[in-house]
Scaffold this motif. Sequence first.
Motif, PDB file in Angstrom:
ATOM      1  N   VAL A  55       0.861  -0.981   0.167  1.00 46.82           N
ATOM      2  CA  VAL A  55      -0.011   0.008   0.377  1.00 46.82           C
ATOM      3  C   VAL A  55       0.498   1.576  -0.182  1.00 46.82           C
ATOM      4  O   VAL A  55       1.696   1.688   0.643  1.00 46.82           O
ATOM      5  CB  VAL A  55      -0.752  -0.507   1.206  1.00 46.82           C
ATOM      6  N   ASN A  56       0.848   1.983  -0.956  1.00 54.12           N
ATOM      7  CA  ASN A  56       1.494   2.906  -1.130  1.00 54.12           C
ATOM      8  C   ASN A  56       0.411   4.370  -0.054  1.00 54.12           C
ATOM      9  O   ASN A  56      -0.352   5.310  -0.835  1.00 54.12           O
ATOM     10  CB  ASN A  56       1.951   4.188  -2.723  1.00 54.12           C
ATOM     11  N   LEU A 116      -2.227   7.455  -0.962  1.00 52.09           N
ATOM     12  CA  LEU A 116      -3.544   7.140  -0.689  1.00 52.09           C
ATOM     13  C   LEU A 116      -3.786   8.475   0.214  1.00 52.09           C
ATOM     14  O   LEU A 116      -4.765   9.608   0.115  1.00 52.09           O
ATOM     15  CB  LEU A 116      -4.035   5.971  -0.222  1.00 52.09           C
ATOM     16  N   ILE A 170      -7.264   6.708   5.301  1.00 48.44           N
ATOM     17  CA  ILE A 170      -6.809   5.757   4.352  1.00 48.44           C
ATOM     18  C   ILE A 170      -7.257   4.376   3.737  1.00 48.44           C
ATOM     19  O   ILE A 170      -6.799   4.020   2.579  1.00 48.44           O
ATOM     20  CB  ILE A 170      -5.535   6.163   4.830  1.00 48.44           C
ATOM     21  N   LEU A 171      -6.995   3.235   4.745  1.00 50.41           N
ATOM     22  CA  LEU A 171      -7.723   2.102   4.428  1.00 50.41           C
ATOM     23  C   LEU A 171      -8.961   2.430   3.925  1.00 50.41           C
ATOM     24  O   LEU A 171      -8.803   1.590   3.080  1.00 50.41           O
ATOM     25  CB  LEU A 171      -7.933   1.981   5.758  1.00 50.41           C
ATOM     26  N   THR A 182     -10.194   4.671   1.952  1.00 49.38           N
ATOM     27  CA  THR A 182      -9.384   4.950   0.532  1.00 49.38           C
ATOM     28  C   THR A 182      -9.114   3.888  -0.239  1.00 49.38           C
ATOM     29  O   THR A 182      -9.179   3.500  -2.057  1.00 49.38           O
ATOM     30  CB  THR A 182      -8.370   6.558   0.182  1.00 49.38           C
ATOM     31  N   HIS A 183      -8.027   2.787  -0.352  1.00 51.65           N
ATOM     32  CA  HIS A 183      -7.607   2.035   0.036  1.00 51.65           C
ATOM     33  C   HIS A 183      -8.475   1.139  -0.527  1.00 51.65           C
ATOM     34  O   HIS A 183      -7.984   0.831  -2.145  1.00 51.65           O
ATOM     35  CB  HIS A 183      -7.006   1.484   0.165  1.00 51.65           C
ATOM     36  N   SER A 234     -10.475   1.942  -4.122  1.00 52.75           N
ATOM     37  CA  SER A 234     -10.017   3.142  -5.438  1.00 52.75           C
ATOM     38  C   SER A 234      -9.430   2.388  -6.302  1.00 52.75           C
ATOM     39  O   SER A 234      -9.573   0.495  -6.132  1.00 52.75           O
ATOM     40  CB  SER A 234      -8.314   3.413  -4.929  1.00 52.75           C
ATOM     41  N   TYR A 293      -8.835  -2.305  -6.589  1.00 57.33           N
ATOM     42  CA  TYR A 293      -8.755  -2.642  -4.851  1.00 57.33           C
ATOM     43  C   TYR A 293     -10.676  -2.396  -5.007  1.00 57.33           C
ATOM     44  O   TYR A 293     -11.262  -3.185  -3.651  1.00 57.33           O
ATOM     45  CB  TYR A 293      -8.261  -2.177  -3.778  1.00 57.33           C
TER      46      TYR A 293
END
Lengths: 113, 468
Positions: free
Chosen positions: A2-3, A7, B341-342, B344-345, B348, B351
């Motif tokens: 994970v970047n 993000l 952040i999680l 958003t991951h 995205s 994913y």
Amino acid sequence: MVNIKYLAGLANLAVSEQEAKTFGKQLKDIIALISKLNEVDTKDVELHRSRIDLTSDKYLEDVCSTSLPTRSVLYNAASKHNDYFSVDLILENKQLMPKSPEFSRSLNKKISK
Amino acid sequence: MKLPINYQQQKKLISEKKTTHVEILDGYLERIEKYDKKVNSFLTLMKESSYKQARLCDKLFSELGEDVYKKYPLLGFVVSLKDLYAAESVRTTASSKVLDDYTSPYDSTAVSRLRADGCIFIGKTNCDAWAHGSSGENSDYGPTKNPWNFDFVPGGSSSGSAVSVTCDFCLASTGTDTGGSIRLPANFCGVVGLKPTWGAISRYGVVAMASSLDCVGFFANSSEDARSLFNATKGIDGFDATVTNVTPAKLKNDYTIGIAKEYLNDGVNPQVKNELKRVISTLENNGFTIKDVSLPLTEHAISVYYIIQPAEVSSNLARYDGVRYGHDRSYFAPEAKRRIILGTHVLSEGYYDAFYIKAMKVREKIIEEFDRVLNEVDAIIAPVSPTPPFKLGEKAQDPLQMYLADIYTVAANIAGIPALAIPSNITTQNLPLGFQLLGKRFNEEVLFDIANKFESVNTKHPGKAQLL
């Protein structure tokens, strides 16, 4: 992998090098947990609006009512101008200005101040 | 100063002129003054407005007598508010520095309905910032401590709300439950905690965390008081399109309660497991039928939760830009950043299908599984937490371990069903123990009825924390 920095940028968050390192490690563990879902067979599951979503075919009556006074709405604003929220200039290139004449006028007014 | 143990007793004390609403409020505020520095449960006290409300309650009671309850069914009921609830002209921080100086311009629906029924609001309570957490340690205003033992966590995220009730700082409190944030602190503090059906009570004016899971709910000393607050606030308000009006199910004389073997596995602490067995046999001895059921997808609920919840968090917290209110996004603390952040991951490109869509599909299967089991039984009994309260700092550095504290609570949010946490006993370390009942959608009345019957026969209720 994970970047984290990328993000965080998408979510308009600032993260330090140290935070990016810590989050990266922690997210790796969390992603390992959530990846367990691959054990569940979902090929026959049709994804429609979730069963608990009871909102379908529900419409509100279009009724006029009193809104909050402008003063109380603006009370918490960090910066205001007359009856408007004041924000930093977002688009600097004039060619990219939004087409709406009202919006452009208010923006031009602000820039000229 | 005698403080009421429930609202029914308060009404009796008032009607026998043994106390007044102002005296009761005096009693609560004296205790807050004396003890709250030890537990850190309040962020804002509403002293002036609560005295104004209490004096009005006394005036109304002296003018109308018992008839006053026809117009104000909760007259003088002293309630604290989780600091996620907007109350007009009162600071609302969500326990985050982002909203440090935010004052709500309006009342949330839950607050305005309780106000209209005569409730007195004593103050705003501490919680994990943005309701992100299971221990109360993620507050930007310092952790809340468990009044049963100050070295232990009170459970989160509605930590201060649960503590304020068990400490007799008020008679009841409001909370929010997205993955267990009412039931876990209720369980760790020894009070009743209600997470209603998703869509039963409007969330209008309550800081949003994950909207397909968020529920407004309550803490109280008895299931009857939780029931009163639920009935006062439920139903369509025109501001939250997910709310539905449903006629409550008919009550029965004999209920069948399901126990899933998945809730009694090796991961459950022996004291929690033994207590659950004791509760089951108490129920069995008092006319309830116990039935073995199976919920094999339960183990995947936590994974579904930690995809859908951060995804919705990343979207809901996008509104905090510091323009209309509050500070800018540099004020977010690590837990909110981690979840954004999680989220958003998992949303995205590349994913989205593997995580978000997969989780939504498994969610469908979990809902189906609960619907099937709840067709066979009236309620399901389960532990609230796999362990009794844990120590402050024990899981603070390891988010994954902290997330796993929600393992038995998240399923109810994923399925949108109601759940009621009930205190039942204490551990050998003198910390509260309890269990939860999960029910059919909009069948809160059945859960209250079962809990009421259990409360009347349980001989081991934990009682209240001794704040010495």
